[in-house]
Design a protein around this motif. Structure first.
Motif, short mmCIF file in Angstrom:
data_model
loop_
_atom_site.label_atom_id
_atom_site.label_comp_id
_atom_site.label_asym_id
_atom_site.label_seq_id
_atom_site.Cartn_x
_atom_site.Cartn_y
_atom_site.Cartn_z
N PRO A 106 0.79 -1.23 0.00
CA PRO A 106 0.00 0.00 0.00
C PRO A 106 0.82 1.29 0.00
O PRO A 106 0.26 2.37 -0.14
N GLY A 107 2.14 1.17 0.17
CA GLY A 107 2.95 2.38 0.22
C GLY A 107 2.88 3.19 -1.06
O GLY A 107 2.99 4.42 -1.04
N ALA A 108 2.72 2.52 -2.20
CA ALA A 108 2.57 3.19 -3.49
C ALA A 108 1.34 2.62 -4.18
O ALA A 108 1.12 1.40 -4.17
N THR A 109 0.54 3.46 -4.76
CA THR A 109 -0.70 3.03 -5.40
C THR A 109 -0.62 3.22 -6.91
O THR A 109 0.28 3.87 -7.43
N TRP A 110 -1.62 2.61 -7.59
CA TRP A 110 -1.72 2.73 -9.05
C TRP A 110 -1.77 4.19 -9.44
O TRP A 110 -2.44 4.98 -8.77
N PRO A 111 -1.09 4.61 -10.54
CA PRO A 111 -0.26 3.82 -11.46
C PRO A 111 1.24 4.04 -11.24
O PRO A 111 2.01 4.09 -12.21
N THR A 112 1.67 4.16 -10.00
CA THR A 112 3.08 4.43 -9.71
C THR A 112 4.03 3.47 -10.42
O THR A 112 5.01 3.91 -11.05
N PRO A 113 3.82 2.13 -10.36
CA PRO A 113 4.78 1.24 -11.04
C PRO A 113 4.87 1.47 -12.54
O PRO A 113 5.95 1.33 -13.12
N THR A 114 3.75 1.80 -13.17
CA THR A 114 3.78 2.06 -14.61
C THR A 114 4.60 3.30 -14.90
O THR A 114 5.40 3.33 -15.85
N ARG A 115 4.45 4.32 -14.09
CA ARG A 115 5.27 5.53 -14.28
C ARG A 115 6.74 5.23 -14.03
O ARG A 115 7.62 5.78 -14.71
N GLN A 116 7.03 4.37 -13.07
CA GLN A 116 8.43 4.01 -12.80
C GLN A 116 9.02 3.21 -13.96
O GLN A 116 10.17 3.43 -14.35
N LEU A 117 8.24 2.26 -14.50
CA LEU A 117 8.74 1.50 -15.64
C LEU A 117 9.00 2.42 -16.82
O LEU A 117 10.00 2.27 -17.53
#
Length: 322
Positions: free
Chosen positions: A115-126
């Protein structure tokens, strides 16, 4: 009563339980791959793809005699799984060493988890990682005109969502990213066991409890089913004819298998080339979620060989149609 209240007020208690189970399973799968590790694969570890992000790290694996040469190879950028709430790049490192030995540069990307990071954080990181890889393509033996996004489980959703954003300006707007790759640079995707449409979740099944926790954590809303962002999360609903060629697979006992079949069907309906590896319902031994990581089985070895054949096909196509 206090325990019950804690589980009602926050996804954290359930997430911690999931992490314990997933981390243990990932460690066991990784250890089982040690006997398959090839010789000669080299690596660069601990590269930071965004100096402002404490979770933005990646590793790069090179086939024998490639690192430091002038060669530039098709590059597979892999996003690990973990239900959006667990996992780290070390979980898939052994598997990706094996894939790299088959003739590809392979990049292993870390990202922030819920829960520390929510959607769409991983997509922005990728997306940020792809920008970094372009900037350092020469030093990393990367052919920036032949990038393949790949992932397993949650990582497959992140990879597919990013591919959709790269190839569809409308979807990039929905996600809120400015793609760092041009569509012509994205040669294909490798997608294993991902969740691609929340409408396919059977909310009265034993698997539903897990999905409730994951989506609560990843959206940041307990009432996630009322969250309009789930439509954007559901990649199946937004694919276009510009989506890159795809290899898609899942095991016959994976509760997410219908998602993979639905994505394959949706892409074919758009005219996208799809190479799908599925198994009959009566296939034995049954193939659970993340079956591809078990290279001691015929199915796991077949998944690896089919993945490599798909990647080699992309290379041939690039040569024939530059």
């Amino acid at each position: 009563m206090g325990t019950w209240v804690a589980f009602q007020l926050s996804p954290w208690p359930s997430v911690l339980a999931i992490r314990w189970v997933f981390d243990r399973g990932a460690a066991e799968a990784s250890d089982a791959l040690r006997k398959h590790l090839p010789t000669g694969v080299t690596e660069q570890r601990g590269l930071r793809y965004d100096a402002a992000d404490p979770d933005a790290w990646l590793d790069v694996y090179f086939p024998p005699k490639v690192q430091g040469s002038a060669q530039r190879l098709t590059t597979v950028v892999w996003v690990h799984g973990g239900g959006f709430v667990s996992g780290r790049r070390e979980d898939v490192a052994n598997y990706l060493h094996i894939l790299a030995a088959r003739g590809f540069v392979v990049v292993n990307v870390d990202y922030s988890i819920a829960p520390g990071a929510t959607w769409p954080t991983p997509t922005r990181q990728l997306n940020a990682a792809l920008g970094y890889l372009q900037q350092h393509a020469g030093a990393l033996n990367i052919d920036a005109s032949r990038i393949v996004l790949a992932g397993d489980s949650a990582g497959a959703q992140i990879a597919a969502e990013t591919a959709n954003a790269i190839t569809s300006p409308a979807h990039a707007g929905r996600v809120g990213v400015s793609p760092t790759l041009q569509p012509r640079q994205l040669a294909g995707v490798l997608l294993f066991c991902g969740p691609y449409d929340t409408e396919l979740v059977q909310w009265d099944s034993p698997f539903a409890g897990f999905m409730r926790t994951v989506l609560w954590a990843y959206t940041g809303r307990k009432d996630f089913r009322e969250d309009p962002r789930l439509d954007t999360f559901s990649v199946v609903r937004h694919v276009t004819p510009a989506f890159p060629p795809a290899f898609i697979s899942a095991g016959n006992a994976d509760p997410l298998e219908p998602h993979s079949r639905a994505l394959a069907d949706a892409l074919r309906a758009q005219g996208v080339h799809v190479d799908a590896l599925f198994f009959a319902k009566d296939y034995t031994p049954v193939l659970a979620h993340e079956y591809q990581f078990n290279l001691d089985t015929d199915a796991g070895r077949k998944a690896m060989d089919r993945s490599v054949a798909f990647l080699e096909g992309l290379e041939r196509s690039a040569v024939e149609h530059p």
